[in-house]
Motif scaffolding. Sequence first.
Motif, PDB file in Angstrom:
ATOM      1  N   ASP A   1       0.850  -1.212   0.000  1.00 18.99           N
ATOM      2  CA  ASP A   1       0.000   0.000   0.000  1.00 18.99           C
ATOM      3  C   ASP A   1       0.877   1.250   0.000  1.00 18.99           C
ATOM      4  O   ASP A   1       0.638   2.203  -0.730  1.00 18.99           O
ATOM      5  CB  ASP A   1      -0.881   0.039   1.261  1.00 18.99           C
ATOM      6  N   ARG A   2       1.881   1.178   0.867  1.00 17.35           N
ATOM      7  CA  ARG A   2       2.770   2.339   0.997  1.00 17.35           C
ATOM      8  C   ARG A   2       3.497   2.612  -0.321  1.00 17.35           C
ATOM      9  O   ARG A   2       3.592   3.756  -0.774  1.00 17.35           O
ATOM     10  CB  ARG A   2       3.781   2.037   2.099  1.00 17.35           C
ATOM     11  N   LEU A   3       3.983   1.512  -0.931  1.00 16.81           N
ATOM     12  CA  LEU A   3       4.686   1.671  -2.213  1.00 16.81           C
ATOM     13  C   LEU A   3       3.740   2.227  -3.276  1.00 16.81           C
ATOM     14  O   LEU A   3       4.106   3.135  -4.027  1.00 16.81           O
ATOM     15  CB  LEU A   3       5.234   0.315  -2.685  1.00 16.81           C
ATOM     16  N   SER A   4       2.515   1.683  -3.295  1.00 17.80           N
ATOM     17  CA  SER A   4       1.601   2.129  -4.352  1.00 17.80           C
ATOM     18  C   SER A   4       1.190   3.588  -4.132  1.00 17.80           C
ATOM     19  O   SER A   4       1.086   4.359  -5.086  1.00 17.80           O
ATOM     20  CB  SER A   4       0.419   1.167  -4.438  1.00 17.80           C
ATOM     21  N   ASN A   5       0.992   4.011  -2.845  1.00 17.21           N
ATOM     22  CA  ASN A   5       0.674   5.425  -2.575  1.00 17.21           C
ATOM     23  C   ASN A   5       1.815   6.337  -2.999  1.00 17.21           C
ATOM     24  O   ASN A   5       1.595   7.405  -3.571  1.00 17.21           O
ATOM     25  CB  ASN A   5       0.402   5.647  -1.081  1.00 17.21           C
ATOM     26  N   LEU A   6       3.010   5.850  -2.709  1.00 17.96           N
ATOM     27  CA  LEU A   6       4.190   6.659  -3.051  1.00 17.96           C
ATOM     28  C   LEU A   6       4.290   6.857  -4.563  1.00 17.96           C
ATOM     29  O   LEU A   6       4.489   7.976  -5.054  1.00 17.96           O
ATOM     30  CB  LEU A   6       5.448   5.953  -2.522  1.00 17.96           C
ATOM     31  N   VAL A   7       4.116   5.744  -5.306  1.00 19.04           N
ATOM     32  CA  VAL A   7       4.206   5.831  -6.769  1.00 19.04           C
ATOM     33  C   VAL A   7       3.085   6.713  -7.314  1.00 19.04           C
ATOM     34  O   VAL A   7       3.308   7.544  -8.205  1.00 19.04           O
ATOM     35  CB  VAL A   7       4.165   4.404  -7.387  1.00 19.04           C
ATOM     36  N   LYS A   8       1.864   6.596  -6.705  1.00 15.22           N
ATOM     37  CA  LYS A   8       0.728   7.417  -7.143  1.00 15.22           C
ATOM     38  C   LYS A   8       1.054   8.909  -6.934  1.00 15.22           C
ATOM     39  O   LYS A   8       0.836   9.740  -7.819  1.00 15.22           O
ATOM     40  CB  LYS A   8      -0.524   7.035  -6.342  1.00 15.22           C
ATOM     41  N   SER A   9       1.597   9.220  -5.754  1.00 14.30           N
ATOM     42  CA  SER A   9       1.946  10.615  -5.470  1.00 14.30           C
ATOM     43  C   SER A   9       3.018  11.125  -6.415  1.00 14.30           C
ATOM     44  O   SER A   9       2.957  12.257  -6.888  1.00 14.30           O
ATOM     45  CB  SER A   9       2.452  10.749  -4.040  1.00 14.30           C
ATOM     46  N   LEU A  10       4.015  10.258  -6.678  1.00  9.18           N
ATOM     47  CA  LEU A  10       5.090  10.670  -7.602  1.00  9.18           C
ATOM     48  C   LEU A  10       4.506  10.958  -8.984  1.00  9.18           C
ATOM     49  O   LEU A  10       4.909  11.916  -9.651  1.00  9.18           O
ATOM     50  CB  LEU A  10       6.165   9.578  -7.712  1.00  9.18           C
ATOM     51  N   LEU A  11       3.543  10.133  -9.401  1.00  8.29           N
ATOM     52  CA  LEU A  11       2.926  10.333 -10.721  1.00  8.29           C
ATOM     53  C   LEU A  11       2.109  11.630 -10.751  1.00  8.29           C
ATOM     54  O   LEU A  11       2.201  12.402 -11.705  1.00  8.29           O
ATOM     55  CB  LEU A  11       2.032   9.148 -11.088  1.00  8.29           C
ATOM     56  N   THR A  12       1.331  11.869  -9.671  1.00 10.24           N
ATOM     57  CA  THR A  12       0.544  13.116  -9.612  1.00 10.24           C
ATOM     58  C   THR A  12       1.480  14.304  -9.717  1.00 10.24           C
ATOM     59  O   THR A  12       1.207  15.292 -10.390  1.00 10.24           O
ATOM     60  CB  THR A  12      -0.211  13.212  -8.254  1.00 10.24           C
TER      61      THR A  12
END
Length: 373
Positions: free
Chosen positions: A206-217
């Motif tokens: 979850d943490r990794l996916s949130n991080l990648v999502k934030s980086l993409l945003t």
Amino acid sequence: MIKKIPIRLRLTMVVIILLASCCVGLTLILNKSAFRMVDIIEATKLTPAKTTDPAAKVNDPLPHIMIPNIASQAIKTNYKAKSIIYMVFIVILGGVFTYYLLGKVLFPLKSLSLQMKKVNIDNLSEDIALPEVRDEIYDLTHSFNEMTHKLNDAFTMQRRFSQNAAHELRTPLTVLKTKVDVFKKRKDHSIEEYDELINVISSNTDRLSNLVKSLLTHSNMENLNLNESIFLRGILIEAVEELSSIAKRKNLTINIVGAEKVISGNKDLLYRAFYNLIENSIKYNVNNGGVDIIISENNGKAVVQISDTGIGIPDDVKENIFEPLFRVDKSRSRDMGGSGLGLSIVKSIINKHKGEILVLNNKPKGTIFKVIL
Ligand code: ADP
């Protein structure tokens, strides 16, 4: 082809063309008037001066002298040849002198260019010495120094961002790997051990996916509609409602004050920005604390102020909190599930809307974020 000629030579050529045009014009005019003068003299009968010799007979008629035609032709040819030679000489001399002078005038520019060539990614912070004379070259050097400072700041931020991003990605991956390695060492496991492993895998992915999502945003804010009508109070209420469960855990009181205000922008982005700010005001708050959200207007601009009674932000890091992946207290923020990207996303969104965000101290304690749109 002309673009490859150095500026010194190009300017010399321009001066030579101008000088040659002037000299040719002047020579033509001078030749013409001199020839006319010769023609007039040629046509005039010249009377010699009266003699003072008493022996000369008084009644002797004075002889008239005529300039022979051949002599006047020779004078004209001679004059013409000399004027052309002088003209060519003046043009050549002028050209050489101009080339020499331009070399002196353009020397600071040449030395500036040599110094600029020495600038590279490792010495961006070093200034090029400013010339003593405050002329255009001084301005150019000053602007170049300012540009290299900005580049240096951008590179430093980029470097820090990459280091932090690598660290953020590595931490959950290391936790996952260690857990799986330990798990693999034994064959038989209890149900509780399976559950624990699944929980660790789930929370870290979850943490990794949130991080990648934030980086993409963070890097994907182009081509969005910024002209939607946004009801500010409406989206603030929506964000507060979504965050009410975590606010309840800390027993926080959240107030929204101020009339509805309609602005134009991108709804999803502004929702995300206010959501992040309100989430932080809850995350970094104390139990039984409060959050006040005030909507107002100043000089025709909408102002949203989010004040909390939390732990506050030290003055010396206020500048840095908008940098991607910067956190005041790394372990504390990570424990709260923060990626360190929230405020940098907020800042990018506000900048995209040509707005402004300020961070101030709340009295007696806590933080105030002021967004002006
Ligand atoms: P995070 O995901 O860690 O919360 P943010 O970019 O949202 O990252 O915030 C950066 C840092 O700024 C946080 O780690 C925290 O230390 C500090 N911070 C942000 N908002 C507040 C606040 N309201 N009160 C105190 N500290 C805050």
